[in-house]
Every structure is written in structure tokens, then in C-alpha cells.
Motif scaffolding. Structure first.
Motif, PDB file in Angstrom:
ATOM      1  N   LEU B  78       0.829  -1.208   0.000  1.00  0.00           N
ATOM      2  CA  LEU B  78       0.000   0.000   0.000  1.00  0.00           C
ATOM      3  C   LEU B  78       0.864   1.260   0.000  1.00  0.00           C
ATOM      4  O   LEU B  78       1.908   1.298   0.656  1.00  0.00           O
ATOM      5  N   ASP B  83      -5.744   5.396   7.987  1.00  0.00           N
ATOM      6  CA  ASP B  83      -5.210   4.755   9.195  1.00  0.00           C
ATOM      7  C   ASP B  83      -5.755   3.335   9.339  1.00  0.00           C
ATOM      8  O   ASP B  83      -5.981   2.857  10.441  1.00  0.00           O
ATOM      9  N   MET B  84      -5.907   2.701   8.187  1.00  0.00           N
ATOM     10  CA  MET B  84      -6.316   1.303   8.217  1.00  0.00           C
ATOM     11  C   MET B  84      -5.127   0.445   8.667  1.00  0.00           C
ATOM     12  O   MET B  84      -3.986   0.881   8.629  1.00  0.00           O
ATOM     13  N   TYR B  85      -5.455  -0.771   9.100  1.00  0.00           N
ATOM     14  CA  TYR B  85      -4.395  -1.692   9.498  1.00  0.00           C
ATOM     15  C   TYR B  85      -3.697  -2.228   8.254  1.00  0.00           C
ATOM     16  O   TYR B  85      -4.354  -2.649   7.302  1.00  0.00           O
ATOM     17  N   THR B  86      -2.370  -2.203   8.274  1.00  0.00           N
ATOM     18  CA  THR B  86      -1.599  -2.863   7.202  1.00  0.00           C
ATOM     19  C   THR B  86      -0.496  -3.667   7.865  1.00  0.00           C
ATOM     20  O   THR B  86      -0.079  -3.366   8.995  1.00  0.00           O
ATOM     21  N   ASP B  87      -0.039  -4.658   7.143  1.00  0.00           N
ATOM     22  CA  ASP B  87       1.074  -5.437   7.675  1.00  0.00           C
ATOM     23  C   ASP B  87       2.317  -4.541   7.811  1.00  0.00           C
ATOM     24  O   ASP B  87       3.129  -4.701   8.724  1.00  0.00           O
ATOM     25  N   LYS B  89       2.391  -1.347   8.607  1.00  0.00           N
ATOM     26  CA  LYS B  89       2.297  -0.578   9.847  1.00  0.00           C
ATOM     27  C   LYS B  89       2.580  -1.471  11.052  1.00  0.00           C
ATOM     28  O   LYS B  89       3.261  -1.047  11.995  1.00  0.00           O
ATOM     29  N   ALA B  90       2.043  -2.675  11.021  1.00  0.00           N
ATOM     30  CA  ALA B  90       2.286  -3.604  12.129  1.00  0.00           C
ATOM     31  C   ALA B  90       3.782  -3.866  12.287  1.00  0.00           C
ATOM     32  O   ALA B  90       4.315  -3.855  13.409  1.00  0.00           O
ATOM     33  N   LEU B  93       5.394  -0.823  13.812  1.00  0.00           N
ATOM     34  CA  LEU B  93       5.055  -0.646  15.228  1.00  0.00           C
ATOM     35  C   LEU B  93       5.774  -1.669  16.093  1.00  0.00           C
ATOM     36  O   LEU B  93       6.254  -1.357  17.188  1.00  0.00           O
ATOM     37  N   ARG B  94       5.835  -2.891  15.581  1.00  0.00           N
ATOM     38  CA  ARG B  94       6.538  -3.929  16.339  1.00  0.00           C
ATOM     39  C   ARG B  94       8.013  -3.581  16.508  1.00  0.00           C
ATOM     40  O   ARG B  94       8.587  -3.738  17.574  1.00  0.00           O
ATOM     41  N   ASP B  97       8.337  -0.791  18.930  1.00  0.00           N
ATOM     42  CA  ASP B  97       8.047  -1.302  20.273  1.00  0.00           C
ATOM     43  C   ASP B  97       9.263  -2.029  20.839  1.00  0.00           C
ATOM     44  O   ASP B  97       9.717  -1.759  21.959  1.00  0.00           O
ATOM     45  N   VAL B 110       1.529   5.412  20.230  1.00  0.00           N
ATOM     46  CA  VAL B 110       1.949   6.156  19.048  1.00  0.00           C
ATOM     47  C   VAL B 110       0.704   6.694  18.350  1.00  0.00           C
ATOM     48  O   VAL B 110      -0.191   5.936  17.989  1.00  0.00           O
ATOM     49  N   MET B 112      -0.550   8.427  15.055  1.00  0.00           N
ATOM     50  CA  MET B 112      -0.146   8.767  13.688  1.00  0.00           C
ATOM     51  C   MET B 112      -0.838  10.076  13.323  1.00  0.00           C
ATOM     52  O   MET B 112      -2.060  10.120  13.160  1.00  0.00           O
ATOM     53  N   ASN B 305       2.084   7.476   6.892  1.00  0.00           N
ATOM     54  CA  ASN B 305       2.595   7.301   5.532  1.00  0.00           C
ATOM     55  C   ASN B 305       3.205   5.906   5.398  1.00  0.00           C
ATOM     56  O   ASN B 305       4.213   5.583   6.040  1.00  0.00           O
TER      57      ASN B 305
END
Lengths: 428, 428, 428, 428
Positions: B78, B83-87, B89-90, B93-94, B97, B110, B112, B305
Motif C-alpha cells: 500500500l 489509518d487502516m491496518y496494514t502489515d 504498519k504492524a 510498530l513492532r 516497540d 503512538v 499517527m 505514511n
């Protein structure tokens, strides 16, 4: 949903702020996107009738933009250049000049603002105040112009305004948008209020108006009303700012949403689809005589996103060199209007709103609209609501959606409407 | 300069707003960039001691980030996902973290925000006001926090403030930053003013402070002063917002510029180098108990982004998994301090300011500083000034600059200083 | 207290707002007043060391003023004349011109504002903003300038400010008054903050300052400090507004409290004792070059109270034609200082504050000060507290108080102090 | 005009601010006043159809008020008592309670504010904001509420607003008054705008409205419209503030101008004729449940003018103990309406506006209205204009004007109209 995926998602709950929103309506994890189709971790495909809130007018990952961007990156083209001169920016500006501005007889200059629509709005009102020596900016009922304090003061929604935490959102006057007061002639009302030296409304620096209110419920102002506002602004010595962030870049059929309306905006804000591919990018177009900025008087680290210059240029060259794309959009718009009108007939009291490829159905309640969108999502269609009460189901499909997929998406919407109505009738 | 290039440049003069600024100091057209080197249309190479105002802490076009980004693009990852979930973004974030937050014992969430620093600041002050029910935000002399109205009210510079066109920049109080009043103990002064119920300064919602003032002249607050401000905020029931947009992401040696200072900020704003590669990206870190946002109460089309998630993750994994990068930066910082101190000795009254890799020389006048930077540019070094009177020559080299190039750049700076001083002496 | 009287008083509880305040400290019903003596329904007499908060500098019901006013009324002199020309106003203006302004070399014009001090302050800041084209007005810690929104923004006290109900009190900056920050040179601090173009403090339209802070705790600025502020204002192109509402009209010894200080205020606000007899009256003195008002641009129904013109004129003629009154006040001031210093010696940590006949004792706590005043009232002396914590026992006796009564009043105060200290010691 | 008098007048030019206004229209020096007659230094008599802008509803120097006031003064009654209890205040409050409040079933409490209308308005909006926790106050087109910053923000007139010197007049929304937008139903418009959660108009703390707009052109709101506003306020959780400063105290026939309209204002502001004799006096009536003020949270040196208590009490006892005065006013109002209607017939396009003894003729242009008033003054009648363009000739005669003098005054007005029209026709 697989256990693995569920596990994945905890990171969002744990570390992403509660402010996140779209992920709540479209509760899956997306992995790729192409054209008008999104795919999630389960391999499920969704047709996208949201298009990044009109940021993806040319669809996801247009192959020509991708290719140009990859070439730029692999060739060590600049990623971040502040507002220094680059060949990439020159190429973009030349394309914008030749393909868009010159053919429309526009002598506007381009101000590279921070890559968000709200930044373009903030720059516009700062400049309007600077050049006129006045402070008051007129905005309209149901308008949405952004979330930073200056733009938020122009935004109508009480919930959004409440986010300011109690500071006054000053130096603005909100007047009713066309059609927002039933039969009242809101243009005449604006004239009367603003010509009256004892109205308590201070002489305006500018009017800011969305030709179609994307967040406010797809209210589309008529050519005559906008002409009247333009004339009133001129009469009062105020500037006219067209906020084309959502309605521009082809969404209503033409590049600018009011380019055939017979008046010339003093400023136009652009963002969303301006980069072509969904990259953060925004700009303010301003008449050259307004360009009294001192260097860096308004600045921002990411003004002039170089990657966006690449894709924006490709978009201009691919879609706007002749009128074939506009014609295609016009045909799709007619189809959309026709189909939505048919669908609306099923819903008591519902009616179609909007203009061009920015249309929706006012279904009368936010509850019903939410049901329809949720059901659509279950059926593989991404679509959201709009309006003061979220009462409008809004179709913002990529303008490039293949006709078959577009029709199929509308079929899905129709199914979702039927299902929601059945459910509603059953519940009553 | 070739005729061709001159012709090229007219597009900027014709179509880009007069607000453009860096291009005036660095008056050439750049075509590519790699590491700490920029190349222009003439093939001339420049060492970059500006680094996108600290947006390029890892240099231009880091090969690993490039490669990951190109893979993402070619794989139809993408580009724009609201602010949809995407792999993607995950994954980001991981990494954030595990590599940054957890090892530092931070439980912040966090948010965005729109991809500009000013948007992070606006979100922070909105939230501070919402959660405390107070309106006043304390900012400091010479501070810079952004150009949208809410952030601009926190910014010290009169020229920037003047861009607002005369609207009041309200609900803020500006107190003196450490060292800005000679011998006066500005921490004690803040205490006295804010503890006095008849000071006329309303109870603060928050303090916002840059640990090193990047635009304000490289003033670096001491650990003790910042601890005092943190304690005072707590005493008064106000929040502490660390604006780490310029000083964070390794610029002072550690990921956060105050992470070893013994207090925990309620909020931290991040932007500039957070994406790793110079892509537009900003975020607000906030303590979980402050996370009272309603979904979309602060939003923005380009929040989160996706391309930046890719490069930001690579940056975290490449530079922050262990302390080797931090050590390297610390060594380079020592070298920088040593060399700047030597150079400053040549200039009557000059002295070194700043912290870590965010240092410069106060040369006593904006005129001299401008001369030095202009001469440096002629010699192939990009470097700019800072401070209320632009009196500080500021070194913001990429942290990854190879040692030889770094030393060569400092040599060039020394030459430019000598040349400017000779010129100055000759003129007197 | 008789039953009859108690019954009487229910009307206040039933029909007067809870905002009433002095009646709570001086809980009896007064019936008449003459000189420095008040009498209540029980026939009890009280010495008045409050003097209507300095509105009764010439005492209650001066016989000459009474007589002139009664003549005016019985002769059908105008009571209310808006701002029309009357012989009464002419007589007042002539007296003010000849007795006060001319001898002091002042060419100020007199603006008749609504008959409240706050109205004079509002007019002053409106004019300062109009003439300078700037908005920011500098006020000082512990200052009190009134309760309408413009004046309230200049007032320091948090409780008073809180009465605004949450609207922002804008376009003002509060700097520390002389002595309010221990050893810090607050004049130097003001200079540093205001000369720094990046302080975030907008260029001031005006400084407004009370030479002695009546409500703020009897802080008396030195001649040097006020001269410094006057010079700083001039340097910055800002106006100097002396708020002489409480300290003027002889309270500090001279008609204006800074007339011997070697600078010329651009504006002076007058109210309280200006009418001589306690009638509502206020005025703004302004340099003629500032008199750019359009007719009625600032107005008010009761501007130019005709009854007050009568008594104000008598006051000028009676007390200010030669320096005998000023000398008398000077002697009384010396006595006051001497006696207060003696009394303060009994109280650990206490010290004398103020200037002229505007002095008090900082007794260290609001609790002790309240005790003293309550005990004094029981003993027949009306006296109140002042200061951020109400920690100052403030003597504001009529300047005309006969020497014997003045000394007796001070004896009562001394007794009250002793009694309160005994009580305090007993309690510990 | 005698030379002596001309000389006299130089004092005004020399020492009184250019802001003076009525003296420019009525350019003579007045010496005495009785009933509805003013006398100047030449012994010339004028009938007063201005009545201190409705501050002299009972005429000048009513003998009973004079007598009571002289008794009070000669008896050493208090002149200035801050807000201490006095028998004079008790007597006034009892009279107000028994003669006005109780018979009308009103349980409002009386807040003694500074003796100006604007102070009552400032207190009202502060309290509305405090009690509701909201900031926005709704005011109406052509409204006038005072000149201090809080009240000025509620005032419509651009010239008056301009006096603020450029500071924002915030936290208010101006909606159209009844009839100000031709046929548009302004009540419905207010409803639509305020019920729409996306109107951009923040939830109101209060509505403030003048039942008849004295300065704004004698626009008189209908009972139905005011009832609608009252109901809308209640629906929205906002307070209703009736600004009865000019229309109250018998001017429209009843003590309060809306007492027969079937709704109960939360607050009522009173000033002008409240003291009876033209002495400075103002008060805020507030529902007891709103009386959450802390002692002195809003204060002012001259709150509760004791002389005014005396005359205000006499006025209540003399004019309001039974309905005879009201009946007399009603008859005079009918006569006024009849005569003005006749006069208006002579003027093309002219029409009568207003209510009760607060009526005038809209003569279509400020120029003509000024001519008429100037000619009337030459003929011995004091009368002024009103309205956004000063286009209304306004009759504000004392309510007590003897019938013969009232008729003669109207004859003079008619003559002035004829003369002005002849002149106008001659000029064309």
C-alpha cells in the motif's frame, strides 16, 4: 480470521492511539493494493470505493507512477530536498504549467506547503490576512478544512472542533452553505449580513469554500451560488479561496472543480490526489499579485515532497494531456448518478447528492448508513459515510476503476442496501 | 553555469512562490543524492552539512531503506492506507516497540498524525488542553514548533509570527529558555512566575520544550534545567511535551534527546528523521493514560505514511538494535566539538553551542555567518545558519557521514571561516 | 445587635447577589459618614482606614463639596448631560487645566469615559492599539486593572481571571513587577525579553503599570524602575500608560503618583478619588498627538458625570491650589511609616510596604492579616487586606483624617495586632 | 452667540478629547435642566427628545428625587460605600423587591455592578460562561451592548468595533435580528444554524438581545420572535439575557420591556434610567440558581452608587406603585405613533419604527435624518438619529413630558421635516 492474524493485531491495540478510526470500520489487515482492489492478509480482495478519501483518484499503485518512482529511487534521485531546486521539481512544475495552468489561462503561482491539506489551508488564510490586513475568514456550514488550529476554526463539525480542548477558534464566521437552510437563499443571506455595517461580522479577509463538501455530506454548490460568492468576495475586497483538496484533481470531472464556472479563485488549495499515487503532498495556488511572502515566512521540513513530484508529474502527463480521461470520468459519473438514483428509490426518503464521481445517497440516518457500509464491507466493498449525522453513503471510487469492477461494486452496494433495509424492516 | 541550466531555472521564478528559501542560499539545481553527498546538474558534488534540517540523520538514500522501499513498491504494498491496518504498519510498530520503546521502559502509545512536525505539535497541545481542562501552554524563548496557527503561537520568532497576518497567537505564555537571560536562573524565574497566583499567567496545560533549539540558535538545555521543568510541570498539574522533532532520532547521540535525563515526558513529538530516509512522517508519543481521543477526533489524510513505515522500520533495525551506532555518533560528536572549538578560536568572541551532532559556532553576527555559509557553498559544502539573528553557523551533518568526508567538510568550513574573516578584516 | 436590625438585613441575603464582599468583613449596616468616621444603625462609630479603596481621599462628605453639590442640585444644574457642553463641565475642565495640568507642564487632553476605572483602562488600551497598530499590552505581576474583559486580561489575580468563565484573556503579556522575583533585576529581564526578536512576545502597543499596586499587595515601584520602563517603552515604540486609579489624587503625596519621576506618561487613568466625594467618575488623560478618536468611537451613557464635575472642581480648588495639602500628606505619610514600622517589629518576619499614605504591613500570612482586620473592626476600625495571599494589612485612611483620629486609628491597629498575635501564640 | 460664551468654549477644544460627540450636534453650553426642558448659557430653552439616550425617562431633576437626594447629602448619608450594607441600599432593595420584583413573580437577585451598562453586560456574559461551561454568546445584527471589550464583541456596529484597534472580538456569534433580512424567518434561521452540529457555531452559553434596538435603528422584536429565541435558548441549554438598558424602566410602557411576553429571562441588564434621575447606576438581575459568584469575583469601586439608591427608590415609589404611570405612557405612546405616522407620510419611503415611547422614523438616508435633527435643534428641539446608517430620527422624550410640551415638540419635529424636505427638493 486466523489465530496468527489476530495475534498480529494486538500491536495496534497496544501501541497505536485510540484516535485511529478507519481500521475500526474496515477491521482487517491489508497487505497490498492495485488499481481499485485491496488485498488483506487472508488473501481476500476488496473493491475500494473510498480511495483514500479521494487521495487515490488514479487508483492504487498506478504502474507508470510506480515505475517512475522506482527509477527515481534506484537512480538516487533526491528523497528530501527541503525547498532547494531539483530537476525533479522543475520537471513537475513544467508539466503542471504546460498541462494544467497554461491551457486554463491561469497565472497562479505554486506554493509548496507542508504535505497535508490542512497546511495548504493554513498558508492560504495566513496570506489572505496578510494581504488584506483583515482577520475574519468566512467559512460555511458543514465545511471541513483541516485539524490544525487555524484550519479547525474554519471547520464546521462540533466534534472535530471539540478536539481543540476549549481554546477559542477565532477570527472566522460561519455562514450557511447553499441548501443548508431549506428554501432560504443563502447567497442573499450572505450578501445581506456582510453588506450590513452593523451586522457584527467583521469585514472578511477571505471566503473559503469547498465546491463539493466531501466530509460535510456531499453537498454540491451550484455554479450560480459559487459565482455569487465569488462576486460578493470581490465586492467586499475579500479573497476567494477554493478548497479543492477533496473535489479537485478530476473528482468532479475536471482538474479543478470550478474551472468551468466563470470566475477565477484567488487561491486554490490542493492535496489528496495531487501526488497521483497517494504520497503526502499539498500545495497552494495563488495569484501572482498575492505572492508577497518573504522567503520562509511560511515553511515546513517536508514542503515539496520529491517522490511526490515524480508521481504527480506522471499523473499529469498520463491523464490530463488531452480530454479523454475527463470524458471517461464524465461517463462514469453519469452511470454513478443513474445507479445511485435507482438504489435510492428503494430507501424511503433517500436521495442522491454530490457531483461527478463524488456522489452518495442520503439514507436519512447515520444508523442505516452505518449498517449499509458494514454490510458492504462484509461483501467485499470498502465504502464509508459522510455528513453531519453520517447519514450519507458516499461513493469515492478511483476514477480509473475499470467499468466492470465499478458496476460490480455498485451491485454490491445495492445488495448491502437491500440487506440493511430487510434487517431494518425486520427490526421494526 | 550553462545556458541550458539557466533556462531550466526560470520555471521556479515563474511558477514557484516567493516563499521558497533554501534555493536562494544554495542556488543550483540538484539531481541526485547519496550518503552525505549531493550532486547538481553540472555534476558538481557537495557535502551536506544541513541534512534536510536533521531529516536525513542516516544520510541520503540509504541503500537498505531504498531496497526495502523499492521492494514494497514493486510488490504493490500500500502507498496510501489512511489509518487502516496494514502489515507494513504492524511491522513498523513492532520494531518501534521492541527496539525503542520496550528497552527504554516506555509505555507510550503512538499517534499517527499528519506527516509534518507541526501537526504532531498541534495534536499534542490539543490533547494537553483536552486532558487538563486548561488552555495555556508554556513555550520558551527562541523556540520553534511549527507554522500552523496552534504551533506558531508557540514559536518565538517575530518574523514567523508575523506571517499569521495579525491574528492573535493566543493561549500561550513564553518564558525564557535556559541561558537566554545571562545569569538569571530561568528555572527559578519560571517557578516564581507560575507559582504566583497573581502573576497573570494562567495555570498551564503543558510545557513544550526543545531539548536543543535547532532553529533558535543551538541552545542546549542542561539536564538539570530540563529536570527542573519536568518537576515544575508535575507540581503544577501540567504535562511535559518534549519536542524532539529536530533533536531526536540520534541527533544528540541517543534515540530520544532526553532519554538519559531521569524524567519521563508525557508526550514526545517526532518527525524529520523518524522515517529514516527523509519521507514525510510524524508521530506523537503519548502516555497511555492520556489517550482519551475519540476515533478521528484529530485526523488527516496522510497520517501514517506507508512508505515511511517501511523505511522507518529499516532504520530502526539497522541503527538501533545495539549501541554501536550511538557510540559512533558519540565519537563523531566529540570530534565535532573539538574541531568547532578550534575554528571558533579564530573568530573574536565566537563560541561553540549545542549538543551531540547538533552543534555550531556563534560567530557574533548574522552577516559574518552568512558570509561563511556562502563561501562554504562555493567550496562545495552545504551548511546554514541558525539563531534569532542568524548568528550561528550550524553543523547538522548526517550522523552516518564517513569520517573522512566529515573531516573534509570541517576543513572546508575552516577555510570558509578564514576566507570570510580575511574579507572582513580587509573591509575594515 | 438588635432584632430589628437583623430583620433589616435579610433583604440583602434575599435579593443581593452572592458576589457582595465588603459587607461580609464589615458586617453591620451603615447609615451616615463624615470625614473619616462611619456610623451604623446602632449609632456605633468607626474610623475608616479603607476610604472606599482610596475613593475617599478627602474623607466622607466634605462640607464644601456637599454644599456645592446641593447648590447644583437645588439650582437644577444638569444631572445627566451625556457629553454635551455644560458650564459645569467647563468649570471643572478649567480648574483641572489651571490647578493641575498647566503647573505640571502637561498638555494631556481629558477623555470622559464611563464612570469606572475599568472603563478608563479599556479606553486606554483601545487607543494604544489603534495608534500603534500593535495588539500586545504588557502588564505586570500582581497588577489589578479592572474586571471587564479587556482590563481583566491585564489583571494578575487568578481568581479574578477565573471569573471570565474560560474565555481567553488575550493580547497581553504579564512580566514581573519590580521586586516580585527576589533579587532578579526585573527591568533588565523586561529589556532582555522584549528586545529579543525570538522571545515569542509580540511587539507591545503599550505598557500599563500601577506605580503602587493597591490590590496586589502595596508593592511600590522605585523611581528608577519606572524610569526604566518608560525608557524601554519609548525604545520599543510602545506607549506608557500609568494606571493612577488607586495611587493618584494625592494618595502617594502628589496629585499624580509619578509626577516627580522625570518621565511623561502617554496616558494616565484616573478614577476613585478624582470626583473628590466618592461619586462615580473616571477619565483618561492622553497626549494630544494620540487623540485620534473619531467622535463617539468609545462612548458610554454616563461618561462625564455632571455631579462629579461639581465636587471634583471643589476638591481641586480646595486641596491643590498650593502645596499645603501635599505637605500635610507628606507629614502624615512619615508618621504612618514610622508607626507601621514599629508595629511590624512585633510580628516575626513582617515588614512595611508601600509609599506615601498607601502603606501596609506584610504580616506573612493571609490568615493572620484577616485576624487583625477582624479584630480591628470589632474595635471600631475599618481596614482591609491586600496582596496575592491577602497577606498585607493595608492602611488607606482618608488623607484628611485629623491627626488625633489618625493616631488613634493606628493605636487600634496596634491593639488588633497584639490581640491577634496573642491568639496565634495561644493557639500554637 | 456672545463672544464671552465662545471664549468659554475653547476649554473643551483645548482639553477635551476629540471623542466627544453630542456636543457637536447640540453645539451650545447648557446650564440647567428641569423636566423635559434644557436651558443654555444664553437662556435659550430646548425641549429634550433625547433624554440622555433614555437615561432620563422621568425627566430632568424630578423634584421628589432632588429633594430626597439633597436630604441624603445634607444628612451625611453615605456617598460611597463600596458594597457594604447601608440603610439606603436596604431601602432601595426593599422597594425594588416589593414594587417591581414580587408583583411580577420574579425571584431574581440583584448584582450591583459598576455603574455603566457595559459593566452589567460584562458581568452577565462572564456569569453565563461560568455557569454553562461554554464560551460562545449569541448576539444580533445591529445590536449595541457596550464598549468594553467583552460587550464590544457583542456589538454590531463596525465603527464601534474598529475602536478596539484590531484585537479579535471573540467568542461571540452574530445572527440576524428579526426583520433584518427582509422576508427571511430569522428565528427559523437561528434554529437551523444552532441545531446543526456541523454549522461551525459553537454551542452557546447565552443569547443576549435588546427587545428594541435603541442604537441599531429602533428595530422592535415581536413577542413571538422573542418567545422563539427564549425557547431556543432553553432547548440548547443556553441562558437568555435581556438587555433592557435602553428599552427598560418604562420606555416601552412596562417596567421591563418583555414582562408581558410570557417567558422569564435568566438575566436582565439594567442601567440608564434605573437611577431615576440620571445618576450612574447599573445592575444585573439574575435567577437565584445562577448566583454562583464567589464574593468579589466581579467587582468595581463604584458598584452600588448610594446616591442612585436614593433616587432610584423614589422613582419606584413615585411611578410604579400602581399602573397610572404605565397607562399615561401607553397613551403618550399611541399619540407618538399616530403623529410619527402622519409625519412619515410626507417623506417618500419613510416609515415608523419602534415600540412604546421608543419610536422614530426611518427617513431613508442618514443625510436627511441629520438635516432634520439639525433643523430641529435650531428650532429648539433636541433629537438624534439612530441606525446603521443613522437613517432613523429617534424620539426618546422623557416619559413624563407634559402633553402640551410633547405635542409642541412633535410639531417642531414636523416643521423640521418639512424644512429639510423643502431644502432637499430645492437641491435636486
Amino acid at each position: 480470521m486466523s489465530t496468527a492474524q489476530t495475534a498480529d493485531r494486538t500491536i495496534f491495540e497496544r501501541r497505536e492511539s485510540e484516535v485511529r478510526s478507519y481500521c475500526r470500520s474496515f477491521d482487517t489487515v491489508f497487505t497490498s493494493a492495485s488499481g481499485s482492489t485491496l488485498t488483506d492478509t487472508e488473501g481476500r480482495e476488496y473493491t475500494d470505493f473510498l480511495a483514500g478519501c479521494s487521495s487515490l483518484n488514479y487508483g492504487h499503485n498506478d504502474p507508470d507512477m510506480k515505475s517512475a518512482l522506482v527509477d527515481h529511487i534506484t537512480g538516487d534521485g533526491l528523497t528530501h530536498g527541503l525547498d532547494m531546486y531539483t530537476d525533479t521539481k522543475a520537471d513537475f512544475l513544467r508539466a503542471f504549467d504546460e498541462i494544467i495552468l497554461k491551457p486554463r489561462g491561469m497565472d497562479h503561482k505554486v506554493m509548496m506547503v507542508g504535505p497535508t491539506g490542512t497546511n495548504a489551508v493554513e498558508a492560504a488564510i495566513k496570506l489572505a490576512r496578510k494581504t488584506t490586513g483583515r482577520k475574519n475568514v468566512i467559512a460555511f456550514t458543514n465545511g471541513f478544512h483541516g485539524m490544525t488550529l487555524g484550519a479547525l476554526a474554519l471547520t464546521g463539525n462540533a466534534g472535530k472542533r471539540g478536539g481543540a480542548g476549549g481554546v477559542s477558534l477565532n477570527d472566522t464566521t460561519h455562514l450557511p452553505y447553499e441548501g443548508s437552510l431549506g428554501d432560504v437563499d443563502t447567497l442573499e443571506l450572505a450578501r445581506e449580513m456582510l453588506r450590513n455595517g452593523s451586522s457584527g461580522i467583521d469585514a472578511p479577509a477571505a471566503f473559503i469554500v469547498e465546491p463539493v463538501q466531501g466530509e460535510g455530506g456531499l453537498n454540491a454548490a451550484s455554479k450560480e451560488w459559487l459565482q455569487g460568492i465569488a462576486a460578493l468576495a470581490k465586492e467586499l475586497g475579500a479573497l476567494l479561496i477554493i478548497d479543492d483538496i477533496q473535489a479537485g484533481i478530476g473528482r468532479t470531472g475536471s482538474f479543478f472543480s470550478t474551472e468551468d464556472f466563470g470566475f477565477e479563485p484567488d487561491m486554490i488549495t490542493l492535496a489528496k490526489s495531487f501526488s497521483g499515487m497517494g504520497l503526502p503532498f499539498a500545495a497552494l495556488l495563488l495569484k501572482p499579485e498575492l505572492d508577497i511572502w518573504k522567503p520562509a515566512e511560511h515553511n515546513g521540513t517536508f514542503r515539496g515532497n520529491t517522490h511526490a513530484f515524480v508521481t504527480a508529474r506522471v499523473a499529469l502527463e498520463k491523464f490530463w494531456k488531452d480530454d479523454s480521461f475527463a470524458k471517461e470520468v464524465a461517463e462514469k459519473s453519469d452511470l454513478l448518478e443513474k445507479r445511485l438514483t435507482e438504489i435510492a428509490r428503494h430507501i424511503p426518503g433517500a436521495y442522491v447528492k454530490g457531483r461527478g464521481m463524488m456522489r452518495g445517497i442520503d439514507v436519512g440516518s447515520g444508523e442505516l448508513a452505518a449498517h449499509i457500509c458494514a454490510d458492504a464491507f462484509d461483501k467485499g466493498l470498502i465504502i464509508e459515510t459522510s455528513g453531519a449525522e453520517d447519514e450519507v453513503v458516499k461513493v469515492l471510487a478511483p476514477l480509473t476503476t475499470p467499468l466492470a469492477q465499478f458496476k460490480a461494486g455498485l451491485d454490491t452496494l445495492e445488495d448491502a442496501v437491500s440487506a440493511s433495509l430487510s434487517l431494518k424492516i425486520a427490526a421494526e
